[in-house]
Design a protein around this motif. Structure first.
Motif, PDB file in Angstrom:
ATOM      1  N   GLY A  63       1.661  -5.224  -2.597  1.00  0.00           N
ATOM      2  CA  GLY A  63       1.637  -3.768  -2.634  1.00  0.00           C
ATOM      3  C   GLY A  63       2.964  -3.099  -2.923  1.00  0.00           C
ATOM      4  O   GLY A  63       3.029  -1.883  -3.066  1.00  0.00           O
ATOM      5  N   GLY A  64       4.030  -3.880  -3.010  1.00  0.00           N
ATOM      6  CA  GLY A  64       5.318  -3.300  -3.327  1.00  0.00           C
ATOM      7  C   GLY A  64       5.390  -2.868  -4.776  1.00  0.00           C
ATOM      8  O   GLY A  64       4.495  -3.139  -5.575  1.00  0.00           O
ATOM      9  N   GLY A  65       6.478  -2.184  -5.111  1.00  0.00           N
ATOM     10  CA  GLY A  65       6.655  -1.750  -6.489  1.00  0.00           C
ATOM     11  C   GLY A  65       7.697  -0.662  -6.595  1.00  0.00           C
ATOM     12  O   GLY A  65       8.405  -0.351  -5.637  1.00  0.00           O
ATOM     13  N   LEU A  66       7.753  -0.078  -7.774  1.00  0.00           N
ATOM     14  CA  LEU A  66       8.684   1.006  -8.063  1.00  0.00           C
ATOM     15  C   LEU A  66       7.951   2.340  -7.876  1.00  0.00           C
ATOM     16  O   LEU A  66       6.863   2.537  -8.441  1.00  0.00           O
ATOM     17  CB  LEU A  66       9.207   0.890  -9.491  1.00  0.00           C
ATOM     18  CG  LEU A  66      10.100   2.025  -9.995  1.00  0.00           C
ATOM     19  CD1 LEU A  66      11.382   2.103  -9.176  1.00  0.00           C
ATOM     20  CD2 LEU A  66      10.410   1.832 -11.472  1.00  0.00           C
ATOM     21  N   VAL A  67       8.551   3.231  -7.105  1.00  0.00           N
ATOM     22  CA  VAL A  67       7.935   4.524  -6.849  1.00  0.00           C
ATOM     23  C   VAL A  67       9.019   5.581  -6.805  1.00  0.00           C
ATOM     24  O   VAL A  67      10.163   5.293  -6.413  1.00  0.00           O
ATOM     25  CB  VAL A  67       7.124   4.487  -5.535  1.00  0.00           C
ATOM     26  CG1 VAL A  67       8.030   4.222  -4.338  1.00  0.00           C
ATOM     27  CG2 VAL A  67       6.312   5.738  -5.342  1.00  0.00           C
ATOM     28  N   GLN A  68       8.686   6.788  -7.207  1.00  0.00           N
ATOM     29  CA  GLN A  68       9.644   7.884  -7.180  1.00  0.00           C
ATOM     30  C   GLN A  68       9.786   8.416  -5.750  1.00  0.00           C
ATOM     31  O   GLN A  68       8.859   8.297  -4.937  1.00  0.00           O
ATOM     32  CB  GLN A  68       9.197   8.995  -8.108  1.00  0.00           C
ATOM     33  CG  GLN A  68       9.249   8.631  -9.577  1.00  0.00           C
ATOM     34  CD  GLN A  68       8.925   9.816 -10.473  1.00  0.00           C
ATOM     35  OE1 GLN A  68       8.368  10.816 -10.040  1.00  0.00           O
ATOM     36  NE2 GLN A  68       9.299   9.696 -11.746  1.00  0.00           N
ATOM     37  N   PRO A  69      10.912   9.013  -5.454  1.00  0.00           N
ATOM     38  CA  PRO A  69      11.066   9.648  -4.128  1.00  0.00           C
ATOM     39  C   PRO A  69       9.932  10.640  -3.875  1.00  0.00           C
ATOM     40  O   PRO A  69       9.532  11.382  -4.774  1.00  0.00           O
ATOM     41  CB  PRO A  69      12.411  10.352  -4.245  1.00  0.00           C
ATOM     42  CG  PRO A  69      13.168   9.545  -5.241  1.00  0.00           C
ATOM     43  CD  PRO A  69      12.148   9.093  -6.249  1.00  0.00           C
ATOM     44  N   GLY A  70       9.423  10.590  -2.652  1.00  0.00           N
ATOM     45  CA  GLY A  70       8.285  11.430  -2.296  1.00  0.00           C
ATOM     46  C   GLY A  70       6.948  10.760  -2.513  1.00  0.00           C
ATOM     47  O   GLY A  70       5.911  11.275  -2.075  1.00  0.00           O
ATOM     48  N   GLY A  71       6.961   9.619  -3.188  1.00  0.00           N
ATOM     49  CA  GLY A  71       5.720   8.920  -3.467  1.00  0.00           C
ATOM     50  C   GLY A  71       5.246   8.062  -2.311  1.00  0.00           C
ATOM     51  O   GLY A  71       5.852   8.047  -1.225  1.00  0.00           O
ATOM     52  N   SER A  72       4.156   7.349  -2.547  1.00  0.00           N
ATOM     53  CA  SER A  72       3.525   6.536  -1.504  1.00  0.00           C
ATOM     54  C   SER A  72       3.219   5.134  -2.014  1.00  0.00           C
ATOM     55  O   SER A  72       2.998   4.931  -3.218  1.00  0.00           O
ATOM     56  CB  SER A  72       2.213   7.180  -1.046  1.00  0.00           C
ATOM     57  OG  SER A  72       2.426   8.451  -0.485  1.00  0.00           O
ATOM     58  N   LEU A  73       3.208   4.206  -1.091  1.00  0.00           N
ATOM     59  CA  LEU A  73       2.763   2.843  -1.348  1.00  0.00           C
ATOM     60  C   LEU A  73       2.040   2.350  -0.107  1.00  0.00           C
ATOM     61  O   LEU A  73       2.331   2.796   1.010  1.00  0.00           O
ATOM     62  CB  LEU A  73       3.942   1.913  -1.632  1.00  0.00           C
ATOM     63  CG  LEU A  73       4.655   2.015  -2.970  1.00  0.00           C
ATOM     64  CD1 LEU A  73       5.899   1.129  -2.969  1.00  0.00           C
ATOM     65  CD2 LEU A  73       3.745   1.624  -4.117  1.00  0.00           C
ATOM     66  N   ARG A  74       1.129   1.410  -0.295  1.00  0.00           N
ATOM     67  CA  ARG A  74       0.492   0.738   0.837  1.00  0.00           C
ATOM     68  C   ARG A  74       0.725  -0.758   0.712  1.00  0.00           C
ATOM     69  O   ARG A  74       0.283  -1.383  -0.257  1.00  0.00           O
ATOM     70  CB  ARG A  74      -1.002   1.023   0.924  1.00  0.00           C
ATOM     71  CG  ARG A  74      -1.606   0.467   2.219  1.00  0.00           C
ATOM     72  CD  ARG A  74      -3.057   0.804   2.404  1.00  0.00           C
ATOM     73  NE  ARG A  74      -3.935  -0.113   1.682  1.00  0.00           N
ATOM     74  CZ  ARG A  74      -5.181  -0.391   2.043  1.00  0.00           C
ATOM     75  NH1 ARG A  74      -5.690   0.172   3.124  1.00  0.00           N
ATOM     76  NH2 ARG A  74      -5.932  -1.200   1.329  1.00  0.00           N
ATOM     77  N   LEU A  75       1.417  -1.287   1.683  1.00  0.00           N
ATOM     78  CA  LEU A  75       1.662  -2.720   1.736  1.00  0.00           C
ATOM     79  C   LEU A  75       0.557  -3.407   2.520  1.00  0.00           C
ATOM     80  O   LEU A  75       0.033  -2.847   3.481  1.00  0.00           O
ATOM     81  CB  LEU A  75       3.010  -3.019   2.392  1.00  0.00           C
ATOM     82  CG  LEU A  75       4.234  -2.327   1.804  1.00  0.00           C
ATOM     83  CD1 LEU A  75       5.499  -2.821   2.518  1.00  0.00           C
ATOM     84  CD2 LEU A  75       4.335  -2.534   0.313  1.00  0.00           C
ATOM     85  N   SER A  76       0.238  -4.619   2.110  1.00  0.00           N
ATOM     86  CA  SER A  76      -0.746  -5.439   2.813  1.00  0.00           C
ATOM     87  C   SER A  76      -0.106  -6.755   3.221  1.00  0.00           C
ATOM     88  O   SER A  76       0.753  -7.280   2.508  1.00  0.00           O
ATOM     89  CB  SER A  76      -1.954  -5.725   1.924  1.00  0.00           C
ATOM     90  OG  SER A  76      -2.619  -4.543   1.546  1.00  0.00           O
TER      91      SER A  76
END
Length: 127
Positions: free
Chosen positions: A8-21
């Motif tokens: 679930g990791g990756g590159l995201v802009q500030p303010g964005g969201s990710l969900r790790l499993s």
């Protein structure tokens, strides 16, 4: 074979969201407290969040309080970390870990030895 596998990791802009499993195989993850750690380049590993086997007890580091939410689905043998309003300082390799002992989730849980670690998933928060 006992394994913890993060995704679930990756590159995201500030303010964005990710969900790790964090998916477990080879043992029943639901019996134990599970935690997330992170390590940024040049910095020490830090405990981010943990969740007890009963789900009733969770802990968050001050740096992520109010932005991250830990949860678990014992039927799927998986723990999740929902990360919202991500900041550049959240950039790190994120690891899940657990110890096969009955130990409550809390600030001190992270200082005990862990029996199992995943290999990590990279979170990069950048514009």
């Amino acid at each position: 074979q006992v394994q913890l596998v993060e995704s679930g990791g990756g590159l995201v802009q500030p303010g964005g969201s990710l969900r790790l499993s964090c998916a477990a195989s080879g043992f029943t993850l639901g019996h134990y407290t599970v935690g997330w750690f992170r390590q940024a380049p040049g910095k020490e590993r830090e405990g981010v969040s943990c969740i007890s086997s009963s789900i009733s007890n969770t802990y968050y580091a001050d740096s992520v309080m109010g932005r991250f939410t830990i949860s678990r689905d014992n039927a799927k043998n998986t723990v999740y970390l929902q990360m919202n309003n991500l900041k550049p300082e959240d950039t790190a390799e994120y690891y899940c870990a657990t110890a096969r002992v009955l130990r409550s989730c809390g600030r001190t849980w992270f200082y005990y030895g862990m029996d199992y670690w995943g290999k990590g998933t990279l979170v990069n928060v950048s514009s």
